[in-house]
Design an enzyme around this catalytic site. Structure first.
Site, PDB file in Angstrom:
ATOM      1  N   TYR A   1       0.841  -1.198   0.000  1.00 52.27           N
ATOM      2  CA  TYR A   1       0.000   0.000   0.000  1.00 52.27           C
ATOM      3  C   TYR A   1       0.884   1.259   0.000  1.00 52.27           C
ATOM      4  O   TYR A   1       2.090   1.200   0.251  1.00 52.27           O
ATOM      5  CB  TYR A   1      -0.922  -0.049   1.225  1.00 52.27           C
TER       6      TYR A   1
ATOM      7  N   THR B   1       1.715   3.651   1.872  1.00 54.19           N
ATOM      8  CA  THR B   1       2.586   4.061   2.983  1.00 54.19           C
ATOM      9  C   THR B   1       3.457   2.926   3.512  1.00 54.19           C
ATOM     10  O   THR B   1       4.112   3.101   4.550  1.00 54.19           O
ATOM     11  CB  THR B   1       1.742   4.615   4.143  1.00 54.19           C
ATOM     12  N   LYS B   2       3.495   1.792   2.834  1.00 53.05           N
ATOM     13  CA  LYS B   2       4.260   0.663   3.350  1.00 53.05           C
ATOM     14  C   LYS B   2       5.754   0.819   3.056  1.00 53.05           C
ATOM     15  O   LYS B   2       6.166   1.669   2.278  1.00 53.05           O
ATOM     16  CB  LYS B   2       3.723  -0.645   2.769  1.00 53.05           C
ATOM     17  N   ASN B   3       6.555  -0.057   3.681  1.00 50.40           N
ATOM     18  CA  ASN B   3       8.011   0.066   3.596  1.00 50.40           C
ATOM     19  C   ASN B   3       8.534  -0.111   2.174  1.00 50.40           C
ATOM     20  O   ASN B   3       9.566   0.445   1.825  1.00 50.40           O
ATOM     21  CB  ASN B   3       8.681  -0.918   4.548  1.00 50.40           C
ATOM     22  N   ILE B   4       7.889  -0.929   1.356  1.00 48.77           N
ATOM     23  CA  ILE B   4       8.029  -0.835  -0.098  1.00 48.77           C
ATOM     24  C   ILE B   4       6.618  -0.702  -0.648  1.00 48.77           C
ATOM     25  O   ILE B   4       5.669  -1.265  -0.095  1.00 48.77           O
ATOM     26  CB  ILE B   4       8.787  -2.028  -0.729  1.00 48.77           C
TER      27      ILE B   4
END
Length: 378
Positions: free
Chosen positions: A180, A182-185
């Site tokens: 998504y 805002t995720k880390n990737i």
């Protein structure tokens, strides 16, 4: 509203632009060779046999449940302290989520309470590695083996996490990930699941794309051949375009994790002595925290005051999460009421997530912490 301190900013740049440009010049835009390259790269990173790229973490959990034969009449143990998708994926499979309260020091599902919640209908456990900290997968695996239960990990926050050498999918049937915004990737929307079970993987491959025995890319590259529908499947396949965005980020995963860890350490240093603020337990020995989010707990009824005050000062903050069982749909459908999961409710009423992302300037951490200290002082 314009924020001078953003909650999150992605670090996508020229590498991703070039990768997408290359994908667009390729004749196959749907699931093809680029998706396969990403799947292999992520499997190498996790140290597992198989990764299947899909459209969301919700889809990954739904497919996992279906592939494991979990459906109507079955129950799945999970946590109320999570995003709603953890529970709605269980409902989408036709099963019923059964909540277990949390550990107050981590926010994760309390493994010690699982056995008291089991019934003859329980078929699986769906833990959430909240904020990037892995649950106690050793203890959970022991419970699952004693009772013949599957484990499906919601690792949406926890691509980089480890616990005593165990990574996501290392002690479960599948682990599910989110890409998504805002995720880390990230590729804006997207997800994946990882598994070491090759037989299960073959079933998941069919379930991902309508139950069809040949994909569109295969029919294009190899020429048309008759295909069959082997079972009832779903439309959850990732495209080459999304995979192209993700591939360059895999090379920055560890570097970005180190930067988030540095920012988190500074937050802890600045906030540990602020009256009215409590921090979750620090990272334990022999563990790797993915540091997806940095939550604080605000004592009393001050959380919403602090949330609004920070936003009015141009600092973007979020609440992750309000307990699932007290949302309107779940309360109305399953007759949940306040007091049933008191530790999750307490966290849901006090938690506040602060800005955190790899390109965040050091001075922004100072600004956030200084404003929190000033507001909590009166």
């Amino acid at each position: 509203m314009s924020f001078k301190v953003a909650f999150f900013r992605h670090d996508l740049g020229q590498e991703e632009i070039d990768a997408v440009s290359a994908a667009l010049r390729h004749p196959i835009l749907t699931t093809g060779e680029t998706v396969e390259r990403f799947e292999r790269r992520m499997a190498d990173y996790l140290g597992c046999r198989h990764v299947l790229a899909v459209t969301s973490c919700t889809g990954a959990m739904h497919l996992s449940l279906l592939a494991l034969g979990i459906g109507p009449g079955d129950e799945v143990i999970t946590t109320p302290m999570t995003f709603i998708a953890t529970s709605t994926a269980i409902l989408e499979a036709g099963a019923t989520p059964v909540f277990v309260d949390i550990e107050p020091e981590t926010g994760n599902l309390d493994v010690a309470q699982i056995e008291a919640a089991l019934t003859p209908r329980t078929k699986a456990i769906l833990p959430v590695h909240l904020y990037g900290r892995m649950c106690d997968m050793v203890a959970m695996r022991q419970v699952a083996e004693r009772h013949g239960l599957a484990i499906i990990e919601d690792a949406a926050h926890c691509l980089e996490g480890q616990d005593r050498g165990i990574r996501p999918a290392g002690a479960s049937n599948t682990a599910c990930f989110s890409f998504y915004a805002t995720k880390n990737i990230t590729c804006g929307e997207g997800g994946a699941l990882a598994t070491n079970d090759s037989e299960l993987y073959q079933k998941l491959l069919l379930l991902r794309l309508h139950g069809m025995t040949r994909s569109g890319a295969e029919r294009t590259v190899k020429g048309y051949q008759h295909w069959d529908m082997a079972l009832m499947g779903w439309k959850y396949n990732m495209s080459n375009i999304e995979a192209a965005i993700l591939l360059p980020q895999m090379e920055r995963v560890e570097r970005n994790l180190l930067r988030r860890r540095q920012l988190t350490d500074r937050y802890r240093e600045l906030l540990s002595a602020v009256p009215g603020i409590r921090l979750l337990a620090p990272t334990a020995q022999n563990t790797v925290h993915a540091h997806h989010l940095f939550p604080i707990l605000v004592e009393g009824k001050e959380r919403d005051y602090l949330l609004q005050a920070l936003q009015s000062r141009g600092i973007s903050v979020m609440v992750n999460y309000r307990p699932v069982h007290l949302t309107h749909y779940f309360a109305e459908t399953f007759a949940y009421r306040p007091g049933m999961y008191p530790l999750a409710e307490q966290m849901g009423n006090t938690v506040l997530s602060l800005p955190l992302y790899p390109t965040m300037p050091d001075e922004d951490v100072e600004i956030v912490a200084q404003n929190i200290a000033a507001l909590m002082a009166g």
